[in-house]
Enzyme design. Structure first.
Site, PDB file in Angstrom:
ATOM      1  N   ARG A  10      16.756  48.897 -21.428  1.00 29.19           N
ATOM      2  CA  ARG A  10      17.627  49.930 -20.857  1.00 29.19           C
ATOM      3  C   ARG A  10      18.743  50.320 -21.827  1.00 29.19           C
ATOM      4  NH1 ARG A  10      18.025  48.349 -14.411  1.00 29.19           N
ATOM      5  NH2 ARG A  10      16.175  49.552 -13.851  1.00 29.19           N
ATOM      6  N   LYS A  26       4.616  45.562  -0.760  1.00 33.51           N
ATOM      7  CA  LYS A  26       4.776  46.226   0.544  1.00 33.51           C
ATOM      8  C   LYS A  26       4.271  47.650   0.539  1.00 33.51           C
ATOM      9  CE  LYS A  26       8.910  43.890   2.160  1.00 33.51           C
ATOM     10  NZ  LYS A  26      10.294  44.176   2.508  1.00 33.51           N
ATOM     11  N   GLY A  84      10.201  48.393 -12.891  1.00 33.89           N
ATOM     12  CA  GLY A  84      10.117  47.151 -12.125  1.00 33.89           C
ATOM     13  C   GLY A  84       9.057  46.189 -12.613  1.00 33.89           C
ATOM     14  N   GLY A 119      13.031  52.470  -8.206  1.00 32.30           N
ATOM     15  CA  GLY A 119      13.303  53.202  -6.958  1.00 32.30           C
ATOM     16  C   GLY A 119      13.466  54.694  -7.197  1.00 32.30           C
TER      17      GLY A 119
HETATM   18  P1  AMP Z   1       6.761  45.118  -5.612  1.00 30.75           P
HETATM   19  O1  AMP Z   1       8.191  44.775  -5.872  1.00 30.75           O
HETATM   20  O2  AMP Z   1       6.486  45.709  -4.280  1.00 30.75           O
HETATM   21  O3  AMP Z   1       6.134  45.912  -6.759  1.00 30.75           O
HETATM   22  O4  AMP Z   1       5.990  43.728  -5.541  1.00 30.75           O
HETATM   23  C1  AMP Z   1       5.883  42.877  -6.626  1.00 30.75           C
HETATM   24  C2  AMP Z   1       5.654  41.466  -6.149  1.00 30.75           C
HETATM   25  O5  AMP Z   1       4.512  41.436  -5.333  1.00 30.75           O
HETATM   26  C3  AMP Z   1       5.411  40.521  -7.285  1.00 30.75           C
HETATM   27  O6  AMP Z   1       6.457  39.588  -7.311  1.00 30.75           O
HETATM   28  C4  AMP Z   1       4.101  39.852  -6.940  1.00 30.75           C
HETATM   29  O7  AMP Z   1       4.126  38.458  -7.091  1.00 30.75           O
HETATM   30  C5  AMP Z   1       3.911  40.165  -5.492  1.00 30.75           C
HETATM   31  N1  AMP Z   1       2.508  40.224  -5.125  1.00 30.75           N
HETATM   32  C6  AMP Z   1       1.590  41.100  -5.563  1.00 30.75           C
HETATM   33  N2  AMP Z   1       0.400  40.820  -5.012  1.00 30.75           N
HETATM   34  C7  AMP Z   1       0.558  39.742  -4.228  1.00 30.75           C
HETATM   35  C8  AMP Z   1      -0.309  39.006  -3.383  1.00 30.75           C
HETATM   36  N3  AMP Z   1      -1.616  39.326  -3.277  1.00 30.75           N
HETATM   37  N4  AMP Z   1       0.233  37.992  -2.683  1.00 30.75           N
HETATM   38  C9  AMP Z   1       1.530  37.684  -2.793  1.00 30.75           C
HETATM   39  N5  AMP Z   1       2.394  38.334  -3.570  1.00 30.75           N
HETATM   40  C10 AMP Z   1       1.921  39.362  -4.285  1.00 30.75           C
END
Ligand code: AMP
Length: 378
Positions: free
Chosen positions: A35, A187, A337, A360
């Protein structure tokens, strides 16, 4: 959007530049300078134009003036990069003169996140012109991203903000085809807006990570102990119904008994996950299918890992996608991210056309929402 050209002749003036120096620190030192590097074009251009700069940034989410959120390590690091002194002003009442000065963490000021008019006016009084180059904070209406603009005569977007907006808007407006979006992570509710946006313009959307499980649940599959967001099931069902075959789900996955690096990975061709196990990565067949889509794409957008990539036994799916994105000749845009962290972990981060500095903010922009920090510069 006003850009640096619109500022006119700024020689001899002092500019307040909102940068995003919210960087990771380890043992009190900058551990990832992406950054900071990304802000250099604007800083150098303004310095070459004969201006003096007051740099303003946040770091973390301090509740008071906690020392671990001080920008001191960042000021020292920047001084090294620029080869000049970067004085750190402890607060708005004690800003020293100097070619490049950095204000202490703006979130030490309680008015910052409230977009407080008084703080905005005090910030504006420190400068002759204002430049926002903090794309990662442009989706927030804070004093240093929005309120301050009213209190300066001239304001514009910096080069990083300009490039982020042009690149991200460009993918939606006129992408090289096929446009392939890869959406993963934890999510589905965080990303449903961007999935909906891509359903309108993308040719293919590849889904991975834990957010696959609300899609599977909506199809009546068993998800076992997988991370499966209950509120995600309904939006997932709706997206599937609207997708007309554009949306691809994993065809195999890698299961484990726990979210742990000691867990034995189990390849599984069935979508139903047995009780006592959880899905932690996409499987090799999915990785191969997705990599083939990426290889034949004209434009690729990627946000979110394909599994628990921080755990070595479950990193292979995310690695395969990262390698495919790095290898393709397509225009590749990565939405900040965890995907950026994954690319860096695999040493592939220099093989991407545009690595967004704002997670975001990039999602909001792609969803077609207005970003408050941009609106005030238009
Ligand atoms: P996000 O911030 O929504 O992009 O999510 C990223 C996080 O999702 C990372 O820390 C991953 O470890 C977690 N993640 C991705 N796939 C899985 C999964 N199948 N089970 C548990 N955690 C997951």
């Amino acid at each position: 959007m006003r850009t640096l050209e619109d500022l006119g002749d700024v020689s001899g003036l002092r500019g307040l530049v909102r940068v995003d120096f919210n960087v990771p620190l380890a043992d009190g030192e900058v551990s990832d300078d992406a950054r900071i590097q990304a802000a250099l074009p604007t800083i150098n251009e303004l310095r070459d134009a004969g201006t003096r700069l007051l740099l303003v940034s946040h770091l973390g989410r301090p509740k008071a003036r906690e020392a671990q959120f001080s920008l001191r390590p960042v000021a020292d690091y920047l001084a090294g990069l620029l080869g000049t002194e970067v004085a750190l002003a402890p607060d708005l009442d004690a800003v020293p003169d100097g070619d490049v000065v950095m204000l202490e963490n703006i979130r030490y000021e309680p008015g910052e996140t409230k977009n407080d008019p008084e703080l905005s006016a005090r910030l504006g009084a420190l400068a002759d012109f204002y430049v926002n180059d903090a794309f990662g904070a442009a989706h927030r209406a804070h004093a240093s991203t929005v309120g301050v603009v009213e209190h300066v005569e001239r304001s514009a977007a910096g080069r990083l903000l300009q490039r982020e907006v042009q690149t991200l808007s460009g993918i939606l407006a006129d992408p090289g085809r096929p446009l392939v979006a890869i959406v993963g992570g934890a999510k589905v509710t965080d990303k449903i807006g961007v999935i909906d946006a891509f359903l309108k313009v993308a040719d293919t959307i590849l889904i991975g990570g834990a957010m696959s499980y609300p899609f599977f649940a909506s199809q009546g599959h068993e998800v076992g102990g997988s991370l499966c967001e209950a509120e995600g099931v309904e939006p997932a069902a709706r997206a599937l119904a609207a997708a007309g075959g554009k949306l691809r789900l994993p065809v195999d996955h890698v299961l484990g008994a726990a979210f742990s690096a000691d867990t034995e990975p189990i390849d599984c061709d069935e979508i139903d996950v047995p009780e006592g196990l959880m899905g932690l990565d996409i499987g090799p067949k999915t990785a191969e299918l997705y990599a083939a889509e990426i290889a034949s794409a004209g434009t690729v957008f990627w946000n979110g890992p394909m599994g628990a990539f921080e755990l070595a036994p479950f990193a292979a799916g995310t690695r395969a996608i990262a390698e495919a994105v790095a290898a393709t000749d397509a225009v590749t845009v990565v939405g900040g991210g965890d995907s950026a962290a994954a690319l860096a972990q695999f040493g592939l981060d220099d093989q991407i056309t545009h690595m967004s500095t704002g997670g975001g903010a990039s999602l909001q922009l792609l969803e077609g929402k207005t970003l408050p920090g941009l609106e005030v510069l238009s």
